[in-house]
Scaffold this active site. Sequence first.
Site, short mmCIF file in Angstrom:
data_model
loop_
_atom_site.label_atom_id
_atom_site.label_comp_id
_atom_site.label_asym_id
_atom_site.label_seq_id
_atom_site.Cartn_x
_atom_site.Cartn_y
_atom_site.Cartn_z
N ASN A 10 5.94 5.97 7.06
CA ASN A 10 6.19 7.01 6.07
C ASN A 10 4.86 7.29 5.37
O ASN A 10 4.40 6.47 4.57
CB ASN A 10 7.25 6.51 5.08
CG ASN A 10 7.45 7.46 3.91
OD1 ASN A 10 6.92 8.58 3.90
ND2 ASN A 10 8.21 7.01 2.93
N TRP A 11 4.27 8.41 5.68
CA TRP A 11 2.92 8.71 5.15
C TRP A 11 2.96 9.22 3.71
O TRP A 11 1.92 9.43 3.11
CB TRP A 11 2.21 9.72 6.07
CG TRP A 11 1.92 9.20 7.44
CD1 TRP A 11 2.27 7.98 7.95
CD2 TRP A 11 1.22 9.88 8.49
NE1 TRP A 11 1.83 7.86 9.26
CE2 TRP A 11 1.18 9.02 9.61
CE3 TRP A 11 0.63 11.14 8.61
CZ2 TRP A 11 0.57 9.37 10.82
CZ3 TRP A 11 0.02 11.48 9.81
CH2 TRP A 11 -0.01 10.61 10.90
N LYS A 12 4.15 9.44 3.19
CA LYS A 12 4.31 9.90 1.80
C LYS A 12 3.39 11.09 1.52
O LYS A 12 3.17 11.91 2.41
CB LYS A 12 4.08 8.73 0.83
CG LYS A 12 4.99 7.53 1.17
CD LYS A 12 5.02 6.47 0.11
CE LYS A 12 5.95 5.34 0.54
NZ LYS A 12 6.10 4.29 -0.46
N HIS A 95 15.06 8.13 -0.02
CA HIS A 95 13.97 7.22 -0.38
C HIS A 95 13.99 6.97 -1.89
O HIS A 95 14.29 7.87 -2.67
CB HIS A 95 12.62 7.81 0.05
CG HIS A 95 11.53 6.78 0.00
ND1 HIS A 95 10.91 6.43 -1.18
CD2 HIS A 95 10.99 5.99 0.96
CE1 HIS A 95 10.02 5.47 -0.93
NE2 HIS A 95 10.05 5.18 0.37
N GLU A 97 11.72 6.82 -3.96
CA GLU A 97 10.86 7.73 -4.74
C GLU A 97 11.57 9.06 -4.98
O GLU A 97 11.38 9.70 -6.01
CB GLU A 97 9.51 7.91 -4.01
CG GLU A 97 8.67 6.64 -4.14
CD GLU A 97 7.76 6.35 -2.96
OE1 GLU A 97 7.46 7.25 -2.17
OE2 GLU A 97 7.36 5.17 -2.83
N GLU A 167 14.99 -0.99 1.43
CA GLU A 167 13.70 -0.99 0.75
C GLU A 167 13.88 -1.38 -0.70
O GLU A 167 14.16 -0.52 -1.56
CB GLU A 167 13.05 0.39 0.81
CG GLU A 167 12.77 0.91 2.21
CD GLU A 167 11.63 1.92 2.24
OE1 GLU A 167 10.71 1.73 3.02
OE2 GLU A 167 11.65 2.89 1.44
N GLY A 173 4.96 -0.70 -2.34
CA GLY A 173 3.63 -0.42 -2.85
C GLY A 173 3.10 -1.46 -3.81
O GLY A 173 2.10 -1.25 -4.49
N SER A 213 5.97 -3.18 1.33
CA SER A 213 4.79 -4.02 1.53
C SER A 213 4.75 -4.72 2.89
O SER A 213 4.33 -5.88 2.99
CB SER A 213 4.64 -5.03 0.38
OG SER A 213 4.46 -4.34 -0.84
N GLY A 234 4.94 2.01 4.54
CA GLY A 234 4.27 3.01 3.70
C GLY A 234 2.76 2.89 3.83
O GLY A 234 2.15 3.34 4.78
N GLY A 235 2.15 2.24 2.84
CA GLY A 235 0.70 2.14 2.76
C GLY A 235 0.01 1.75 4.06
O GLY A 235 -1.00 2.35 4.45
P1 13P Z 1 4.83 0.34 1.18
O1 13P Z 1 4.78 -0.13 2.62
O2 13P Z 1 3.57 1.05 0.77
O3 13P Z 1 5.26 -0.74 0.26
O4 13P Z 1 5.96 1.49 1.12
C1 13P Z 1 7.20 1.24 1.68
C2 13P Z 1 7.97 2.52 1.71
O5 13P Z 1 8.33 3.05 0.68
C3 13P Z 1 8.24 3.13 3.01
O6 13P Z 1 9.15 4.15 2.92
#
Ligand code: 13P
Length: 251
Positions: A10-12, A95, A97, A167, A173, A213, A234-235
């Site tokens: 997920n590149w956000k 998600h 977020e 999640e 993050g 993470s 994510g990251g």
């Molecule tokens: P991180 O891997 O940056 O913690 O993010 C996880 C995430 O929200 C994937 O959708």
Amino acid sequence: MARRKYIAGNWKMHKTVGEAVALAKELVESLAGCPHKLMIAPPFTALSAVASVVKGTPILLGAQNMASVEQGAHTGEVSVLMLKDIGVRSVILGHSERRIIYGEKDGLINEKVKLALKHGLEVVLCVGETLEEREKGKAEEVVTTQVTQCLQGVGEGDLPMITIAYEPVWAIGTGKNATPQDADAIHKVIRKVLDTLYRPGTGETVTIQYGGSVKPENARELLTMPNIDGALVGGASLKKETFVPIAWFDR
Ligand code: 13P
């Protein structure tokens, strides 16, 4: 039948079109022959360009969100029809977020899930508790409610199109992943919930990813737990150097 491992990035809200295309090209090359199911979800603006890069490769193209209705006066929204039109095959919904920053509730997410399924898109449905909820001992209850409400009206026949991503919000993050044992325990709870919503045994058939993470250093221990079928990254999905080793966690 054993569930196939499923690794998604997920590149956000990261990457210009040029940066997204460059990363997608690197991934296509480095992940050729990877035995696991793979998906990347670039931002909307880069979807079309990345679609041309991943077309005909094993990497599925995903979107990070979509509107709950097909079309109309919805300024700023993106429709399932538009996503399908450019080659998107999967969509991340619910998600944390979206839930926390943009106020999305289970009912709205449920509408989106049903609309995606109606149009043949795969869904990655995200659920997870906040730190406060975990500390109050409510993690199982929160996740149970989210799964139940977001899947309302979804028939058993559509479940192969659905992946659930657990999640925990406190792990996203933060660099602080859930322990493999804690994550596995919640995944088991989700399977039980599916057994009550559908027929007994259904839970065992559904793919459940862990997200929060995930890094090359912890991917193997998480992904080899019996109830963890994959990762929503994510990251660490933003660079070839960190995403590729996660996708090849068992090489
Ligand atoms: P991180 O891997 O940056 O913690 O993010 C996880 C995430 O929200 C994937 O959708």
